[in-house]
Design a protein around this motif. Structure first.
Motif, PDB file in Angstrom:
ATOM      1  N   THR A  69       0.834  -1.207   0.000  1.00  0.00           N
ATOM      2  CA  THR A  69       0.000   0.000   0.000  1.00  0.00           C
ATOM      3  C   THR A  69       0.865   1.252   0.000  1.00  0.00           C
ATOM      4  O   THR A  69       0.613   2.197  -0.748  1.00  0.00           O
ATOM      5  CB  THR A  69      -0.935  -0.005   1.225  1.00  0.00           C
ATOM      6  N   VAL A  70       1.890   1.250   0.839  1.00  0.00           N
ATOM      7  CA  VAL A  70       2.774   2.420   0.910  1.00  0.00           C
ATOM      8  C   VAL A  70       3.557   2.558  -0.392  1.00  0.00           C
ATOM      9  O   VAL A  70       3.778   3.678  -0.863  1.00  0.00           O
ATOM     10  CB  VAL A  70       3.715   2.324   2.129  1.00  0.00           C
ATOM     11  N   LYS A  71       3.965   1.455  -0.991  1.00  0.00           N
ATOM     12  CA  LYS A  71       4.722   1.501  -2.250  1.00  0.00           C
ATOM     13  C   LYS A  71       3.992   2.303  -3.315  1.00  0.00           C
ATOM     14  O   LYS A  71       4.601   3.039  -4.081  1.00  0.00           O
ATOM     15  CB  LYS A  71       4.951   0.079  -2.788  1.00  0.00           C
ATOM     16  N   GLY A  72       2.687   2.127  -3.378  1.00  0.00           N
ATOM     17  CA  GLY A  72       1.904   2.819  -4.391  1.00  0.00           C
ATOM     18  C   GLY A  72       1.973   4.329  -4.257  1.00  0.00           C
ATOM     19  O   GLY A  72       1.834   5.044  -5.245  1.00  0.00           O
ATOM     20  N   TYR A  73       2.184   4.829  -3.065  1.00  0.00           N
ATOM     21  CA  TYR A  73       2.206   6.271  -2.831  1.00  0.00           C
ATOM     22  C   TYR A  73       3.610   6.819  -2.633  1.00  0.00           C
ATOM     23  O   TYR A  73       3.862   7.982  -2.890  1.00  0.00           O
ATOM     24  CB  TYR A  73       1.371   6.612  -1.592  1.00  0.00           C
ATOM     25  N   ALA A  89       5.143   7.357   6.153  1.00  0.00           N
ATOM     26  CA  ALA A  89       3.841   7.448   5.486  1.00  0.00           C
ATOM     27  C   ALA A  89       3.098   8.723   5.852  1.00  0.00           C
ATOM     28  O   ALA A  89       2.239   9.187   5.088  1.00  0.00           O
ATOM     29  CB  ALA A  89       2.997   6.225   5.835  1.00  0.00           C
ATOM     30  N   GLU A  90       3.421   9.303   7.001  1.00  0.00           N
ATOM     31  CA  GLU A  90       2.742  10.532   7.424  1.00  0.00           C
ATOM     32  C   GLU A  90       2.991  11.690   6.468  1.00  0.00           C
ATOM     33  O   GLU A  90       2.235  12.655   6.442  1.00  0.00           O
ATOM     34  CB  GLU A  90       3.175  10.917   8.836  1.00  0.00           C
ATOM     35  N   ALA A  91       4.043  11.612   5.668  1.00  0.00           N
ATOM     36  CA  ALA A  91       4.370  12.688   4.738  1.00  0.00           C
ATOM     37  C   ALA A  91       3.524  12.638   3.465  1.00  0.00           C
ATOM     38  O   ALA A  91       3.652  13.504   2.611  1.00  0.00           O
ATOM     39  CB  ALA A  91       5.848  12.620   4.364  1.00  0.00           C
ATOM     40  N   TYR A  92       2.666  11.647   3.344  1.00  0.00           N
ATOM     41  CA  TYR A  92       1.877  11.467   2.127  1.00  0.00           C
ATOM     42  C   TYR A  92       0.389  11.598   2.457  1.00  0.00           C
ATOM     43  O   TYR A  92      -0.246  10.626   2.865  1.00  0.00           O
ATOM     44  CB  TYR A  92       2.183  10.108   1.491  1.00  0.00           C
ATOM     45  N   PRO A  93      -0.169  12.783   2.273  1.00  0.00           N
ATOM     46  CA  PRO A  93      -1.576  13.003   2.627  1.00  0.00           C
ATOM     47  C   PRO A  93      -2.537  12.058   1.888  1.00  0.00           C
ATOM     48  O   PRO A  93      -3.521  11.612   2.459  1.00  0.00           O
ATOM     49  CB  PRO A  93      -1.842  14.458   2.230  1.00  0.00           C
ATOM     50  N   GLN A  94      -2.223  11.760   0.615  1.00  0.00           N
ATOM     51  CA  GLN A  94      -3.108  10.865  -0.130  1.00  0.00           C
ATOM     52  C   GLN A  94      -3.122   9.473   0.518  1.00  0.00           C
ATOM     53  O   GLN A  94      -4.156   8.821   0.572  1.00  0.00           O
ATOM     54  CB  GLN A  94      -2.664  10.700  -1.594  1.00  0.00           C
ATOM     55  N   LEU A  95      -1.973   9.044   0.992  1.00  0.00           N
ATOM     56  CA  LEU A  95      -1.877   7.739   1.645  1.00  0.00           C
ATOM     57  C   LEU A  95      -2.636   7.754   2.967  1.00  0.00           C
ATOM     58  O   LEU A  95      -3.343   6.808   3.294  1.00  0.00           O
ATOM     59  CB  LEU A  95      -0.402   7.364   1.887  1.00  0.00           C
ATOM     60  N   GLN A  96      -2.508   8.858   3.702  1.00  0.00           N
ATOM     61  CA  GLN A  96      -3.202   8.971   4.986  1.00  0.00           C
ATOM     62  C   GLN A  96      -4.720   8.968   4.806  1.00  0.00           C
ATOM     63  O   GLN A  96      -5.450   8.627   5.729  1.00  0.00           O
ATOM     64  CB  GLN A  96      -2.761  10.238   5.715  1.00  0.00           C
ATOM     65  N   ALA A  97      -5.191   9.343   3.627  1.00  0.00           N
ATOM     66  CA  ALA A  97      -6.631   9.360   3.351  1.00  0.00           C
ATOM     67  C   ALA A  97      -7.110   8.042   2.748  1.00  0.00           C
ATOM     68  O   ALA A  97      -8.310   7.828   2.624  1.00  0.00           O
ATOM     69  CB  ALA A  97      -6.962  10.510   2.408  1.00  0.00           C
ATOM     70  N   ARG A 136      14.686   1.634  21.548  1.00  0.00           N
ATOM     71  CA  ARG A 136      13.806   2.529  22.289  1.00  0.00           C
ATOM     72  C   ARG A 136      13.775   3.923  21.652  1.00  0.00           C
ATOM     73  O   ARG A 136      12.931   4.735  21.996  1.00  0.00           O
ATOM     74  CB  ARG A 136      14.290   2.656  23.735  1.00  0.00           C
ATOM     75  N   ALA A 137      14.679   4.181  20.743  1.00  0.00           N
ATOM     76  CA  ALA A 137      14.784   5.511  20.144  1.00  0.00           C
ATOM     77  C   ALA A 137      13.557   5.802  19.282  1.00  0.00           C
ATOM     78  O   ALA A 137      13.011   4.915  18.631  1.00  0.00           O
ATOM     79  CB  ALA A 137      16.044   5.591  19.299  1.00  0.00           C
ATOM     80  N   VAL A 138      13.174   7.040  19.240  1.00  0.00           N
ATOM     81  CA  VAL A 138      12.082   7.491  18.386  1.00  0.00           C
ATOM     82  C   VAL A 138      12.605   7.521  16.957  1.00  0.00           C
ATOM     83  O   VAL A 138      13.723   8.005  16.705  1.00  0.00           O
ATOM     84  CB  VAL A 138      11.609   8.896  18.821  1.00  0.00           C
ATOM     85  N   PRO A 139      11.849   6.998  16.001  1.00  0.00           N
ATOM     86  CA  PRO A 139      12.332   6.985  14.623  1.00  0.00           C
ATOM     87  C   PRO A 139      12.528   8.392  14.075  1.00  0.00           C
ATOM     88  O   PRO A 139      11.736   9.297  14.360  1.00  0.00           O
ATOM     89  CB  PRO A 139      11.244   6.254  13.841  1.00  0.00           C
ATOM     90  N   GLN A 140      13.602   8.575  13.329  1.00  0.00           N
ATOM     91  CA  GLN A 140      13.908   9.869  12.719  1.00  0.00           C
ATOM     92  C   GLN A 140      13.506   9.809  11.240  1.00  0.00           C
ATOM     93  O   GLN A 140      13.939   8.924  10.515  1.00  0.00           O
ATOM     94  CB  GLN A 140      15.415  10.164  12.819  1.00  0.00           C
ATOM     95  N   VAL A 141      12.696  10.761  10.832  1.00  0.00           N
ATOM     96  CA  VAL A 141      12.265  10.818   9.446  1.00  0.00           C
ATOM     97  C   VAL A 141      12.759  12.127   8.861  1.00  0.00           C
ATOM     98  O   VAL A 141      12.517  13.201   9.407  1.00  0.00           O
ATOM     99  CB  VAL A 141      10.715  10.733   9.342  1.00  0.00           C
ATOM    100  N   ARG A 142      13.477  12.010   7.741  1.00  0.00           N
ATOM    101  CA  ARG A 142      14.003  13.206   7.059  1.00  0.00           C
ATOM    102  C   ARG A 142      13.565  13.158   5.595  1.00  0.00           C
ATOM    103  O   ARG A 142      13.610  12.113   4.960  1.00  0.00           O
ATOM    104  CB  ARG A 142      15.533  13.219   7.149  1.00  0.00           C
ATOM    105  N   PHE A 143      13.182  14.314   5.090  1.00  0.00           N
ATOM    106  CA  PHE A 143      12.767  14.397   3.683  1.00  0.00           C
ATOM    107  C   PHE A 143      13.659  15.324   2.924  1.00  0.00           C
ATOM    108  O   PHE A 143      14.237  16.233   3.408  1.00  0.00           O
ATOM    109  CB  PHE A 143      11.313  14.891   3.589  1.00  0.00           C
TER     110      PHE A 143
END
Length: 183
Positions: free
Chosen positions: A56-60, A105-113, A176-183
């Motif tokens: 599902t994520v791959k598509g977006y 996935a949070e960076a993709y509004p279409q995916l979140q919808a 235990r670390a919070v994941p780091q997401v960079r764009f």
């Protein structure tokens, strides 16, 4: 005559204690095995859900191939693990990779919808909650079992019948670390 009765009572008392201690250890060992089996069921459900989430994520987010590959690789390592400790460590990596994937996935509004993605995400959250509960149950039973085989006098029976300690299902410090997401 009285001495014979006293000796017989002592022998019967020791025998009853030994049987009770042995049966208690067997019951705890079986609860530990059952606890791990319950975790395994939940982990299998999560492993079955992962390909659907990845697809599902791959598509977006097709350019997020490194994140998608990390989830796939972690799942493969978990499937290949042969011991409880290896499996626990591998499953912790699967959880971390999934957290990174969901954060990405949070960076993709279409995916979140996307309703399919939302359903998969909801199923994953429910499974993660079940896994957390199953881990807690397993660790509680392992604690009771290990305590029983380490304490006097049941450690005598445990040693005679080769009851061995079991490992806890731990989360490693780096995980235990919070994941780091960079764009």
């Amino acid at each position: 005559m009285v001495i014979g009765i006293v000796i017989a009572v002592i022998v019967v008392g020791v025998a009853v204690w030994a049987v009770t201690a042995y049966n208690g250890l067997v019951a705890l060992r079986n609860r530990v095995d059952n606890g791990w089996a319950q975790i395994d069921v939940q982990l299998k459900q999560r492993a079955d859900l992962i390909p659907n989430i990845v697809e599902t994520v791959k598509g977006y987010a097709s350019h997020e191939s490194r994140t998608l590959q990390a989830v796939t690789d972690a799942r493969a390592r978990a499937a290949a693990a042969s011991t409880t400790a290896e499996r626990a460590a591998a499953e912790t990596q699967v959880g971390q990779a999934l957290m990174n994937l969901l954060a990405t996935a949070e960076a993709y509004p279409q995916l979140q919808a996307n309703q399919n993605f939302l359903d998969l995400q909801s199923q994953l959250k429910a499974l993660e909650d079940k896994i957390a509960y199953a881990r807690q149950f397993y660790n509680d039973v392992v604690l009771k079992y290990n305590t029983k085989i380490q304490t006097v006098p049941s450690n005598i029976i445990a040693g005679m019948f080769h009851f061995t300690e079991r490992g806890f299902f731990k989360v490693e410090e780096p995980d235990r670390a919070v994941p780091q997401v960079r764009f």
